[in-house]
Design an enzyme around this catalytic site. Structure first.
Site, mmCIF file in Angstrom:
data_model
loop_
_atom_site.group_PDB
_atom_site.id
_atom_site.type_symbol
_atom_site.label_atom_id
_atom_site.label_comp_id
_atom_site.label_asym_id
_atom_site.label_seq_id
_atom_site.Cartn_x
_atom_site.Cartn_y
_atom_site.Cartn_z
ATOM 1 N N ARG A 160 -0.077 -6.916 -9.766
ATOM 2 C CA ARG A 160 0.332 -5.661 -10.382
ATOM 3 C C ARG A 160 -0.394 -5.552 -11.718
ATOM 4 N NH1 ARG A 160 5.007 -8.294 -8.531
ATOM 5 N NH2 ARG A 160 6.147 -7.178 -6.887
ATOM 6 N N LYS A 189 8.005 -9.638 -11.128
ATOM 7 C CA LYS A 189 9.266 -8.996 -11.463
ATOM 8 C C LYS A 189 10.368 -10.034 -11.577
ATOM 9 C CE LYS A 189 8.258 -4.506 -9.360
ATOM 10 N NZ LYS A 189 8.679 -3.497 -8.348
ATOM 11 N N HIS A 261 -2.964 0.004 -8.890
ATOM 12 C CA HIS A 261 -2.179 -0.285 -7.691
ATOM 13 C C HIS A 261 -3.003 -0.041 -6.427
ATOM 14 C CE1 HIS A 261 1.883 -1.739 -7.543
ATOM 15 N NE2 HIS A 261 2.111 -1.105 -6.406
ATOM 16 N N ARG A 264 -4.325 -3.244 -5.439
ATOM 17 C CA ARG A 264 -3.266 -4.079 -4.855
ATOM 18 C C ARG A 264 -3.050 -3.686 -3.392
ATOM 19 N NH1 ARG A 264 1.321 -7.241 -6.023
ATOM 20 N NH2 ARG A 264 3.313 -6.499 -5.190
ATOM 21 N N HIS A 287 6.475 -10.108 -3.013
ATOM 22 C CA HIS A 287 7.577 -9.283 -2.519
ATOM 23 C C HIS A 287 8.782 -10.167 -2.208
ATOM 24 C CE1 HIS A 287 4.730 -5.855 -1.042
ATOM 25 N NE2 HIS A 287 5.043 -5.741 -2.310
ATOM 26 N N TYR A 296 2.453 -2.197 5.018
ATOM 27 C CA TYR A 296 0.999 -2.344 5.105
ATOM 28 C C TYR A 296 0.538 -2.522 6.539
ATOM 29 C CZ TYR A 296 1.097 -2.863 0.064
ATOM 30 O OH TYR A 296 1.287 -2.634 -1.269
#
Length: 316
Positions: A160, A189, A261, A264, A287, A296
């Site tokens: 990210r 995150k 992004h 990414r 994730h 994806y």
């Protein structure tokens, strides 16, 4: 309790107790300003007065006029995804107030978010990625070496943009680490760390930047351990990273709406196209759930359909 005080208490709780990121806190703060303004318009001066119909009405209002501070007229309606995100913030606030004993009921609990359509991530083809990377390194200035290294890292690791600009020198593999063992440490995150392999192209670009360009930028300021520095010698910002990719996209003749992004998305799509397992891609992207990564796989299936339609004699 007045809405303003309740909101401030919740945001303080998120900062101190939950340790949410600055970006998330900023988004929630913006959502709460909208909510507070709306409650004031309805004459609600105590959060205990809020009812389910008030929350539902606020959600509907978001979809029609997108109230901001002061609810300026003529504002564009929020998309379903943005309205849903705002509702998440409102739910978090009222759940917090209930748990703290400030209110006796949670008026947001049964309010359902608007349906968000499944939107496929945007990825660019490998040759377009190569054009973009080449366009980032025009000339031999410290900035061009930095820009090439930044974009190489974004595409090589699927980071990210906040993870990339947050990199420190100590997060990189040392020069003596064998290529097959070279990994970069990304802080994702929730403060979750992950190790992602760093390919030779990215490692070479980083090496050129660190040796030939970073010392010149560092001499202008106090970037500390930050890997990517701006012209004032400070840590490169997310906004500046966006500007880097948009400038490179313009030079490469690509859509200038590309974002960090996009690289990414392209990282994930190209891995799956190459046969990578979706759970491996999940780990590389950081994730929490494989469900997030599976979107994806829809991109790659779509690409298979395109190839089939173009190549198979009986496709039509």
């Amino acid at each position: 309790m007045k809405p303003e005080r309740a909101i401030r208490g919740w945001l303080d709780h998120l900062t101190v107790e939950r340790g949410v990121s600055d970006n998330t806190l900023s988004s929630y703060g913006r959502d709460m300003r909208r909510y507070q303004a709306y409650l004031e318009q309805r004459g609600i001066t105590d959060v205990a007065q809020v009812r389910e119909e008030d929350v539902a009405s606020f959600l509907a209002h978001l979809r029609t006029s997108a109230p901001g501070e002061g609810d300026a007229p003529g504002r564009t309606a929020l998309s379903a995804s943005s309205a849903a995100r705002t509702l998440i913030a409102v739910r978090g606030l009222h759940r917090f107030l209930l748990l703290e004993g400030v209110t006796q009921v949670d008026p947001a609990r049964e309010v359902r978010p608007p349906t968000v359509g499944s939107r496929l991530p945007k990825a660019i083809h490998i040759d377009e990625v190569e054009r973009l990377l080449e366009a980032a390194s025009v000339g031999d200035t410290p900035e061009s070496l930095r820009d090439r290294a930044l974009l190489e890292v974004l595409y090589a690791t699927g980071a990210r943009v906040s993870e990339a600009v947050g990199l420190d020198l100590d997060d990189l593999p040392g020069p003596d680490v064998p290529e097959e063992e070279a990994v970069v440490r990304l802080l994702g995150k929730g403060g979750k760390e992950r190790l992602v392999p760093l390919g030779s192209f990215a490692r070479e670009a980083i090496g050129a930047y660190v040796v030939r360009a970073r010392p010149l930028l560092a001499a202008k300021g106090s970037g500390g351990p930050a890997l990517f520095l701006n012209q004032r010698g400070r840590r490169l910002s997310r906004q500046s990273a966006w500007a880097v990719i948009q400038t490179a996209a313009g030079r490469a003749g690509l859509d200038q709406h590309l974002s960090p992004h996009t690289l990414r998305h392209s990282f994930a799509t190209h891995l799956l196209d190459g046969g990578a397992d979706v759970r491996v891609v999940q780990e590389l992207l950081g994730h929490a759930s494989v469900t997030t990564t599976q979107i994806y796989t829809q991109v790659t299936v779509q690409r298979l359909r395109e190839v089939f339609a173009e190549s198979h004699p009986r496709a039509r």
